[in-house]
Write a protein that holds these residues in place. Sequence first.
Motif, PDB file in Angstrom:
ATOM      1  N   ALA A 142       0.889  -1.180   0.023  1.00 32.40           N
ATOM      2  CA  ALA A 142       0.051   0.090  -0.075  1.00 32.40           C
ATOM      3  C   ALA A 142       0.682   1.400  -0.048  1.00 32.40           C
ATOM      4  O   ALA A 142       0.387   2.223  -0.586  1.00 32.40           O
ATOM      5  N   LEU A 143       2.041   1.325   0.647  1.00 41.74           N
ATOM      6  CA  LEU A 143       2.877   2.226   0.669  1.00 41.74           C
ATOM      7  C   LEU A 143       3.700   2.452  -0.691  1.00 41.74           C
ATOM      8  O   LEU A 143       4.475   3.374  -0.848  1.00 41.74           O
ATOM      9  N   GLY A 144       3.727   1.392  -1.666  1.00 42.47           N
ATOM     10  CA  GLY A 144       4.502   1.598  -2.760  1.00 42.47           C
ATOM     11  C   GLY A 144       5.979   0.762  -2.888  1.00 42.47           C
ATOM     12  O   GLY A 144       6.672   1.030  -3.605  1.00 42.47           O
ATOM     13  N   GLY A 145       5.776  -0.094  -1.991  1.00 41.40           N
ATOM     14  CA  GLY A 145       7.094  -1.007  -1.858  1.00 41.40           C
ATOM     15  C   GLY A 145       8.093  -0.851  -0.524  1.00 41.40           C
ATOM     16  O   GLY A 145       7.767  -0.004  -0.019  1.00 41.40           O
ATOM     17  N   LYS A 146       8.911  -1.679  -0.656  1.00 36.64           N
ATOM     18  CA  LYS A 146       9.797  -1.771   0.601  1.00 36.64           C
ATOM     19  C   LYS A 146      10.840  -0.321   0.806  1.00 36.64           C
ATOM     20  O   LYS A 146      10.835  -0.015   1.992  1.00 36.64           O
ATOM     21  N   LYS A 147      11.144   0.110  -0.329  1.00 35.85           N
ATOM     22  CA  LYS A 147      11.958   1.561  -0.236  1.00 35.85           C
ATOM     23  C   LYS A 147      11.063   2.641   0.275  1.00 35.85           C
ATOM     24  O   LYS A 147      11.598   3.210   1.081  1.00 35.85           O
ATOM     25  N   GLN A 148       9.951   2.567  -0.106  1.00 34.06           N
ATOM     26  CA  GLN A 148       8.936   3.784   0.368  1.00 34.06           C
ATOM     27  C   GLN A 148       8.810   3.478   1.947  1.00 34.06           C
ATOM     28  O   GLN A 148       8.646   4.540   2.658  1.00 34.06           O
ATOM     29  N   ALA A 149       8.571   2.355   2.241  1.00 34.27           N
ATOM     30  CA  ALA A 149       8.097   1.823   3.552  1.00 34.27           C
ATOM     31  C   ALA A 149       9.440   2.199   4.434  1.00 34.27           C
ATOM     32  O   ALA A 149       9.300   2.821   5.591  1.00 34.27           O
ATOM     33  N   GLN A 150      10.753   1.998   4.018  1.00 34.46           N
ATOM     34  CA  GLN A 150      11.916   2.480   4.736  1.00 34.46           C
ATOM     35  C   GLN A 150      11.843   3.868   4.957  1.00 34.46           C
ATOM     36  O   GLN A 150      12.153   4.308   6.087  1.00 34.46           O
ATOM     37  N   LYS A 151      11.656   4.568   4.046  1.00 34.14           N
ATOM     38  CA  LYS A 151      11.525   6.027   4.144  1.00 34.14           C
ATOM     39  C   LYS A 151      10.724   6.575   5.085  1.00 34.14           C
ATOM     40  O   LYS A 151      10.987   7.286   5.934  1.00 34.14           O
ATOM     41  N   ILE A 152       9.649   6.189   4.758  1.00 32.92           N
ATOM     42  CA  ILE A 152       8.269   6.415   6.280  1.00 32.92           C
ATOM     43  C   ILE A 152       8.759   6.052   7.504  1.00 32.92           C
ATOM     44  O   ILE A 152       8.607   6.991   8.156  1.00 32.92           O
ATOM     45  N   GLY A 153       9.400   4.776   7.506  1.00 33.48           N
ATOM     46  CA  GLY A 153       9.653   4.534   8.885  1.00 33.48           C
ATOM     47  C   GLY A 153      10.883   5.156   9.347  1.00 33.48           C
ATOM     48  O   GLY A 153      10.842   5.652  10.702  1.00 33.48           O
ATOM     49  N   ALA A 154      11.594   5.709   8.397  1.00 32.74           N
ATOM     50  CA  ALA A 154      12.841   6.589   8.941  1.00 32.74           C
ATOM     51  C   ALA A 154      12.294   8.000   9.269  1.00 32.74           C
ATOM     52  O   ALA A 154      12.865   8.370  10.208  1.00 32.74           O
ATOM     53  N   LEU A 155      11.297   8.131   8.873  1.00 31.85           N
ATOM     54  CA  LEU A 155      10.746   9.662   9.203  1.00 31.85           C
ATOM     55  C   LEU A 155      10.008   9.658  10.588  1.00 31.85           C
ATOM     56  O   LEU A 155      10.076  10.556  11.202  1.00 31.85           O
ATOM     57  N   PHE A 156       9.092   8.803  10.607  1.00 31.08           N
ATOM     58  CA  PHE A 156       8.512   8.582  11.970  1.00 31.08           C
ATOM     59  C   PHE A 156       9.279   8.250  13.195  1.00 31.08           C
ATOM     60  O   PHE A 156       8.940   8.687  14.268  1.00 31.08           O
ATOM     61  N   SER A 157      10.521   7.472  12.893  1.00 26.50           N
ATOM     62  CA  SER A 157      11.456   7.095  13.949  1.00 26.50           C
ATOM     63  C   SER A 157      12.662   8.100  13.935  1.00 26.50           C
ATOM     64  O   SER A 157      13.582   7.910  14.823  1.00 26.50           O
ATOM     65  N   ARG A 158      12.686   8.953  13.079  1.00 26.50           N
ATOM     66  CA  ARG A 158      13.707  10.090  13.144  1.00 26.50           C
ATOM     67  C   ARG A 158      15.001   9.439  13.167  1.00 26.50           C
ATOM     68  O   ARG A 158      15.964   9.759  13.773  1.00 26.50           O
ATOM     69  N   LEU A 159      15.071   8.442  11.620  1.00 25.39           N
ATOM     70  CA  LEU A 159      16.465   8.177  11.610  1.00 25.39           C
ATOM     71  C   LEU A 159      17.245   8.962  10.788  1.00 25.39           C
ATOM     72  O   LEU A 159      18.540   9.017  10.603  1.00 25.39           O
ATOM     73  N   GLU A 160      16.549   9.903   9.910  1.00 25.96           N
ATOM     74  CA  GLU A 160      17.199  10.560   8.737  1.00 25.96           C
ATOM     75  C   GLU A 160      17.858  11.950   9.245  1.00 25.96           C
ATOM     76  O   GLU A 160      17.085  12.584  10.334  1.00 25.96           O
ATOM     77  N   GLY A 161      19.164  12.181   8.630  1.00 24.07           N
ATOM     78  CA  GLY A 161      19.330  13.482   9.308  1.00 24.07           C
ATOM     79  C   GLY A 161      18.778  14.707   8.438  1.00 24.07           C
ATOM     80  O   GLY A 161      18.781  15.731   9.096  1.00 24.07           O
ATOM     81  N   ALA A 162      18.337  14.478   7.477  1.00 25.10           N
ATOM     82  CA  ALA A 162      17.497  15.692   6.934  1.00 25.10           C
ATOM     83  C   ALA A 162      16.117  16.008   7.427  1.00 25.10           C
ATOM     84  O   ALA A 162      15.628  15.219   8.335  1.00 25.10           O
TER      85      ALA A 162
END
Lengths: 472, 165
Positions: free
Chosen positions: A155-175
Amino acid sequence: MASSRSPSGRVVNDNIHGDIALTDAEWKVVNTATFQRLRSLKQLGMGHLVYPNATHSRFAHSLGVFRIMCRVLGNLDHSGLDTERKAELRQAALLHDIGHYPYSHLMERVGSVTLTEEEVTNAGKKTISGQVDEYPDHEELGRHIIQSQADICKALGGKKQAQKIGALFSRLEGADQQLSKLIHSSLDMDRLDYLLRDARAAGVPYGEIDLNYLLNSIRISPTGMLGVDEKALAAAEHFLLARVFMHRVVYYHKTTYGFEEACRQLLRRVRDSDRYNDLLARDGNHINEICGGADLRGFTDDYVDRVIYRAARDDQDPVIQTLAACLVERCPPRLLLEVGGVEEKIHSYTPATVFRQKCRDGLVDLAKRHRLNVGQFLLCGPKPIKFEERGSLFSRADAEKLKPEEREELIMVFRKGRSEPQSIVDITGSIIKSLSNQVFSIQRLYLVDRDIKPDKLERIRGEVRLWAQPPK
Amino acid sequence: MDRQQILLAKSLEAAEVPLSVNTFHDRLILQKAVYLLQAAGIHLGYRFRWYIRGPYSPDMTSGAFGIANEGEYAEAELRGWKLDDESATRARNLHSLLHQEGESKTDQARRLELLASALFLFKTDQAKPGDPEGTATILKRNNKEFSAAEVKSAVKELRAHGLLA
């Protein structure tokens, strides 16, 4: 409540925010079995045992946080955020609680629970192990879930997108550190929703924050700092105070908290007994197995209820039996004493620490004299609540010396005529500046014994009250 | 003090990292040391997120302040506990990574910031250990001035201590 338009025509009605419009892509996420699990997780843990209507779910809360995020992003139209990034932030808001455990934080923190006998027994040195693979926290588990559950990943559009969303809500990204504040900070969307939602469900006025005013006053500076207009200072202060009131009245209600502590201690005991491996996850690895497969569907409040019922029915351990019976029969743990309150947190001496020390010194003897098991006593202190995310950790003078990176989670306020905001604890005359070195901190001692006679209970309370006397 | 705080205090004691929260550098060293201790296989249970200075755990900050604020009461409680042997060994093995002879607190903080930040980026697949230039670029994007040579040396150190394959 103003309604919001939906290009897809997908609208959910919510008792707090009114119409919540979703795009087709968001609708697909909501309609996965993985997201629907959130309907079976009560937002307030065992709060419904005190407030009968507090049965609202993580599902409704997640939609509420999503709605607030949509409104904030709508107000930040000139922030330079592109459509794609906005869509990701909306999804991150929707999914920020996807990894929640049964009964919310209750089960998640089983590993941190100190059993009463561990704390008060002083025979030799006790060993604490750093080799126990404890349950992961709900954000980490959420990332695992959206990457491993096929329905939501698709539903999110694949694993890569899922990783991106997960990184956002768990604040793994530097950006986008400032935008991450929308999900993690003093003024995050999570808190804005849960204070209102929980207060309405419990039927108390303490969480009634001025949501519209706050949301309409959020803006972003030329350097990308998020904050609220100075005209919303009172609304921001009220929001921070409301959080402390809600903890005092609802989240740490003596009966709710007593039941939850009894449940935490019960879960820790049965988990460590190895007799419940078919019902209760042994460790973090086991939790990941459950949440990465089909068993996730059953990882709801019922998951914990089944453990409690089994323990009440079959377990031969007298303490486990007593704790389970108190939960099944709704016989609240009796509060023997509560010590503490709002206090300045810069000295080692506080009534709460002294009381805890006295309990350590005297509880074994007290239990022996009254022919009780030490495990029937619940010695616990809810997590201290700060008025502002950083302030109370320091004396006021020290707080003013904090480096910018340590102030990151503070609410920022745009003073009149200034393009960059300053933190709320630095504003002379603000209530929060005055309260920034205060913390709401309590210690409690409960007794779990459904058959105790009132006169015996009063005798025990009388003895325990003496432990709250300050040292000479 | 809960079990997590007891474990935190005993692990830091084993690694000879002072549980001090008095200055910014003390707090920075504490954050990064705990991140590295967790990476070394001591399950302290703190979730680290990415902040301006790299991996940071607000819960760890609260836990450490909680212990520091309790002063003598915390000391009395901690005296009754010992860390399990396996974790104690892991903490001791990290000693030479966490401390360097004659190093100032400022230098130690900077070095640990690099080690923890680089490891965090590798573990979250945002950078690759074999690409020091790329890693330094990402760090620079996050306002960290570390050269590719410094990243390379950090990778070597992390590998030598078993934190990277």
